[in-house]
Write a protein that holds these residues in place. Structure first.
Motif, PDB file in Angstrom:
ATOM      1  N   ALA A 350       0.156  -1.249  -0.227  1.00 18.83           N
ATOM      2  CA  ALA A 350      -0.019  -0.098  -0.394  1.00 18.83           C
ATOM      3  C   ALA A 350       0.748   0.854  -0.250  1.00 18.83           C
ATOM      4  N   TYR A 351       2.121   1.509   0.655  1.00 18.86           N
ATOM      5  CA  TYR A 351       2.512   2.666   0.329  1.00 18.86           C
ATOM      6  C   TYR A 351       3.707   3.250  -0.523  1.00 18.86           C
ATOM      7  N   GLY A 352       3.949   1.692  -1.072  1.00 10.17           N
ATOM      8  CA  GLY A 352       5.058   1.553  -2.253  1.00 10.17           C
ATOM      9  C   GLY A 352       4.382   1.207  -3.093  1.00 10.17           C
ATOM     10  N   THR A 353       3.742   2.651  -4.152  1.00  9.62           N
ATOM     11  CA  THR A 353       3.522   2.876  -5.015  1.00  9.62           C
ATOM     12  C   THR A 353       4.286   3.923  -5.755  1.00  9.62           C
ATOM     13  N   ALA A 354       3.221   4.508  -6.884  1.00  7.60           N
ATOM     14  CA  ALA A 354       4.353   4.551  -8.785  1.00  7.60           C
ATOM     15  C   ALA A 354       4.349   6.475  -7.644  1.00  7.60           C
ATOM     16  N   SER A 355       3.760   6.911  -7.581  1.00 10.74           N
ATOM     17  CA  SER A 355       3.363   8.267  -6.512  1.00 10.74           C
ATOM     18  C   SER A 355       5.079   8.285  -5.631  1.00 10.74           C
ATOM     19  N   ARG A 356       4.630   6.844  -4.479  1.00 14.99           N
ATOM     20  CA  ARG A 356       6.082   7.265  -3.983  1.00 14.99           C
ATOM     21  C   ARG A 356       7.100   7.153  -4.000  1.00 14.99           C
ATOM     22  N   LEU A 357       7.394   5.703  -4.934  1.00 16.83           N
ATOM     23  CA  LEU A 357       8.884   5.976  -6.321  1.00 16.83           C
ATOM     24  C   LEU A 357       8.882   7.619  -6.549  1.00 16.83           C
ATOM     25  N   THR A 358       7.741   8.111  -6.561  1.00 18.00           N
ATOM     26  CA  THR A 358       8.317   9.705  -8.004  1.00 18.00           C
ATOM     27  C   THR A 358       8.829  10.157  -6.352  1.00 18.00           C
ATOM     28  N   ILE A 359       8.338  10.363  -5.314  1.00 14.76           N
ATOM     29  CA  ILE A 359       8.473  11.439  -4.209  1.00 14.76           C
ATOM     30  C   ILE A 359       9.948  11.154  -4.043  1.00 14.76           C
ATOM     31  N   THR A 360      10.199   9.417  -3.407  1.00 15.41           N
ATOM     32  CA  THR A 360      11.421   8.577  -2.732  1.00 15.41           C
ATOM     33  C   THR A 360      12.594   9.518  -3.881  1.00 15.41           C
ATOM     34  N   LYS A 361      12.378   9.621  -5.706  1.00 16.71           N
ATOM     35  CA  LYS A 361      13.216  10.374  -6.232  1.00 16.71           C
ATOM     36  C   LYS A 361      13.893  11.568  -6.213  1.00 16.71           C
ATOM     37  N   ASN A 362      12.758  12.271  -5.521  1.00 18.02           N
ATOM     38  CA  ASN A 362      12.803  13.843  -5.762  1.00 18.02           C
ATOM     39  C   ASN A 362      13.708  13.727  -4.514  1.00 18.02           C
ATOM     40  N   THR A 363      12.916  13.442  -3.374  1.00 19.32           N
ATOM     41  CA  THR A 363      13.847  12.731  -1.603  1.00 19.32           C
ATOM     42  C   THR A 363      15.061  13.109  -2.064  1.00 19.32           C
ATOM     43  N   ALA A 364      15.758  12.369  -2.646  1.00 23.82           N
ATOM     44  CA  ALA A 364      16.457  11.998  -2.921  1.00 23.82           C
ATOM     45  C   ALA A 364      17.637  13.420  -3.792  1.00 23.82           C
ATOM     46  N   GLN A 365      16.621  13.504  -4.506  1.00 21.68           N
ATOM     47  CA  GLN A 365      17.529  14.993  -5.562  1.00 21.68           C
ATOM     48  C   GLN A 365      18.394  15.436  -4.124  1.00 21.68           C
ATOM     49  N   TYR A 366      17.032  16.916  -3.869  1.00 20.93           N
ATOM     50  CA  TYR A 366      17.472  17.406  -2.750  1.00 20.93           C
ATOM     51  C   TYR A 366      18.522  17.012  -1.840  1.00 20.93           C
ATOM     52  N   GLN A 367      18.627  15.524  -1.437  1.00 20.05           N
ATOM     53  CA  GLN A 367      20.087  15.512   0.051  1.00 20.05           C
ATOM     54  C   GLN A 367      20.766  15.027  -1.001  1.00 20.05           C
ATOM     55  N   GLN A 368      20.805  14.857  -2.334  1.00 21.99           N
ATOM     56  CA  GLN A 368      21.905  15.061  -3.030  1.00 21.99           C
ATOM     57  C   GLN A 368      22.342  16.505  -3.491  1.00 21.99           C
ATOM     58  N   TYR A 369      21.705  17.353  -3.383  1.00 19.30           N
ATOM     59  CA  TYR A 369      21.656  18.969  -3.574  1.00 19.30           C
ATOM     60  C   TYR A 369      22.646  19.275  -2.259  1.00 19.30           C
ATOM     61  N   ALA A 370      22.194  18.386  -1.190  1.00 18.63           N
ATOM     62  CA  ALA A 370      22.420  19.154  -0.215  1.00 18.63           C
ATOM     63  C   ALA A 370      24.149  19.035   0.435  1.00 18.63           C
ATOM     64  N   ILE A 371      24.166  17.630  -0.139  1.00 13.07           N
ATOM     65  CA  ILE A 371      25.436  17.465   0.217  1.00 13.07           C
ATOM     66  C   ILE A 371      26.939  17.788  -0.870  1.00 13.07           C
ATOM     67  N   ASP A 372      25.884  18.095  -2.032  1.00 16.35           N
ATOM     68  CA  ASP A 372      27.288  18.849  -2.769  1.00 16.35           C
ATOM     69  C   ASP A 372      27.674  19.882  -2.314  1.00 16.35           C
ATOM     70  N   GLN A 373      26.515  20.726  -1.801  1.00 17.50           N
ATOM     71  CA  GLN A 373      26.632  21.872  -1.362  1.00 17.50           C
ATOM     72  C   GLN A 373      27.356  22.416   0.152  1.00 17.50           C
ATOM     73  N   ILE A 374      26.927  20.704   0.479  1.00 12.25           N
ATOM     74  CA  ILE A 374      28.336  21.155   2.114  1.00 12.25           C
ATOM     75  C   ILE A 374      29.728  20.934   1.245  1.00 12.25           C
ATOM     76  N   TYR A 375      29.910  20.510   0.030  1.00 16.62           N
ATOM     77  CA  TYR A 375      31.259  20.209   0.119  1.00 16.62           C
ATOM     78  C   TYR A 375      31.655  21.620  -0.764  1.00 16.62           C
ATOM     79  N   ASN A 376      30.621  22.382  -1.498  1.00 11.59           N
ATOM     80  CA  ASN A 376      31.354  23.918  -1.566  1.00 11.59           C
ATOM     81  C   ASN A 376      31.264  24.199  -1.119  1.00 11.59           C
ATOM     82  N   MET A 377      31.030  23.895   0.287  1.00 12.16           N
ATOM     83  CA  MET A 377      31.141  24.938   1.819  1.00 12.16           C
ATOM     84  C   MET A 377      32.769  24.849   2.123  1.00 12.16           C
ATOM     85  N   PHE A 378      33.285  23.462   2.058  1.00 14.08           N
ATOM     86  CA  PHE A 378      34.380  23.249   2.670  1.00 14.08           C
ATOM     87  C   PHE A 378      35.554  24.099   2.577  1.00 14.08           C
TER      88      PHE A 378
END
Length: 391
Positions: A350-378
């Motif tokens: 019930a939780y693992g739907t097509a909509s939720r999969l899209t949400i996880t993709k975008n969530t991971a993208q913003y998490q990666q943005y944050a990781i990359d930005q920390i690197y830019n602040m080094f």
């Protein structure tokens, strides 16, 4: 413990992410296990969400290129809790960044998981239409309200009507648009091992001090929270604390240290430096959106299911050379049917739907943005950097 988890993820993900050559064939040739005496779950949803690019730009960022209104039905047939058959039907209205209609994509996928052989075969159909199916939904209002995602509330009657409309649209697709792909999937043993690791992650993460994890009573993101001049926001130990009065801050992400289960924590003071202020502001904006996806999209109040995905993605920072960290999950969602199988397998049908999969993709993208930005602040002077074990 860290090495054990890392070795396990390397073994699992190296197996499940090998993509095979796509070949055209008829739908009737695809293998499917018997569905007798199996559990079947069907979920119909309407989701409005940011549309992110499928490929990173030259700086490694997945850029937001518009918005999508996604009508979808996800049907999961499980045998003894293993998702052997997954069907996704979706009709997606695409809009540009200003809310102007572009086109409508009709997508139909049927995923057959043979857990005995560890093989996944997926039927694909795609078609482009030139008129929207969700004319009553105002994407421009969605943009004006500074939204990033929204589930449209549907009662059971509307869900049933929408499911029939989606099915009718799918039935109109020419069979000639069909193709089939085959890839290495998970075996029963590999799914069991994956679930055991997820249980360990849940226990470790939920036992941490509450100051670094989300309040599971939250139903709507209130990021950033402000207390005595200190702004704070975050989820799954990716977070910031910023004293806007004196400039002190802490910014933390999981995984930049190059080791799974390790946090990189940056702390210091931005002073009167406009460059430092700008870079910290960018990091904060990524975490703000990341939290909104976790709370509003992954529905953090469903704690164990949100922890299953969020904790797992956070912990498998170096799970495979090709697919590493949050960006690795994005790549898997875009390139492999195993992503949806894994999401269902570690949460629920019930939780693992097509909509939720899209949400996880975008969530991971913003998490990666944050990781990359920390690197830019080094390179900013006078900042302290700590590496510490996580879960």
């Amino acid at each position: 413990m860290v090495n054990k988890i890392r070795k396990t993820w390397v073994k699992i993900i190296a197996i499940v992410t090998l993509i095979s050559l796509v070949v055209s064939t008829s739908f009737n040739s695809v293998y499917a296990e018997s569905t007798s005496l199996n559990d079947e779950v069907s979920t119909t949803e309407v989701l409005i969400i940011e549309n992110m690019s499928d490929h990173p730009n030259e700086k490694g960022f997945y850029e937001k290129n518009g918005y999508v209104v996604m009508n979808s039905t996800t049907k999961v047939t499980s045998k003894a809790s293993y998702p052997i058959l997954i069907e996704v039907q979706s009709v997606e209205d695409n809009y540009d960044l200003q809310g102007n209609y572009i086109n409508t994509q009709v997508k139909h996928s049927v995923i057959n998981n043979d857990f005995k052989l560890g093989v996944t075969r997926t039927e694909h159909q795609n078609r482009v239409l030139n008129s929207p199916v969700n004319e009553s939904i105002s994407v421009k209002d969605f943009i004006a309200n500074n939204q990033v995602l929204e589930f449209v509330n549907l009662d059971n009657k509307k869900k049933s009507e929408l499911s029939q409309e989606i099915q009718k649209t799918i039935d109109q697709m020419p069979v000639t648009l069909a193709s089939v792909s085959e890839e290495k999937g998970l075996t029963y043993e590999e799914m069991d091992l994956l679930r055991e690791q997820v249980k360990d992650i849940q226990l470790q993460f939920s036992s941490q001090e509450s100051k670094n994890i989300m309040d599971n009573s939250l139903n709507v993101s209130v990021c950033p929270a402000v207390s005595n001049g200190v702004e704070s926001c975050g989820a799954f130990d990716n977070y910031y604390r910023h004293n806007v009065n004196n400039g002190d801050f802490t910014a933390q992400v999981l995984g930049l240290s190059g080791e799974p289960n390790m946090y990189t924590s940056l702390h210091g003071n931005i002073g009167n430096d406009s460059g430092k202020a700008s870079r910290l502001s960018t990091f904060k904006s990524y975490i703000n959106t990341y939290e909104r996806y976790v709370v509003d999209g992954l529905e953090y109040n469903k704690k164990m299911e949100a922890l299953s995905w969020g904790g797992t993605i956070a912990s498998m920072v170096l799970f495979y050379l090709t697919y590493s960290g949050p960006a690795g999950w994005v790549a898997m969602v875009l390139n492999s049917s195993n992503a949806l199988t894994i999401l269902i397998g570690i949460t629920s049908s019930a939780y693992g739907t097509a909509s939720r999969l899209t949400i996880t993709k975008n969530t991971a993208q913003y998490q990666q943005y944050a990781i990359d930005q920390i690197y830019n602040m080094f390179n900013d002077a006078n900042y302290g950097i700590n590496y510490k074990p996580g879960f």
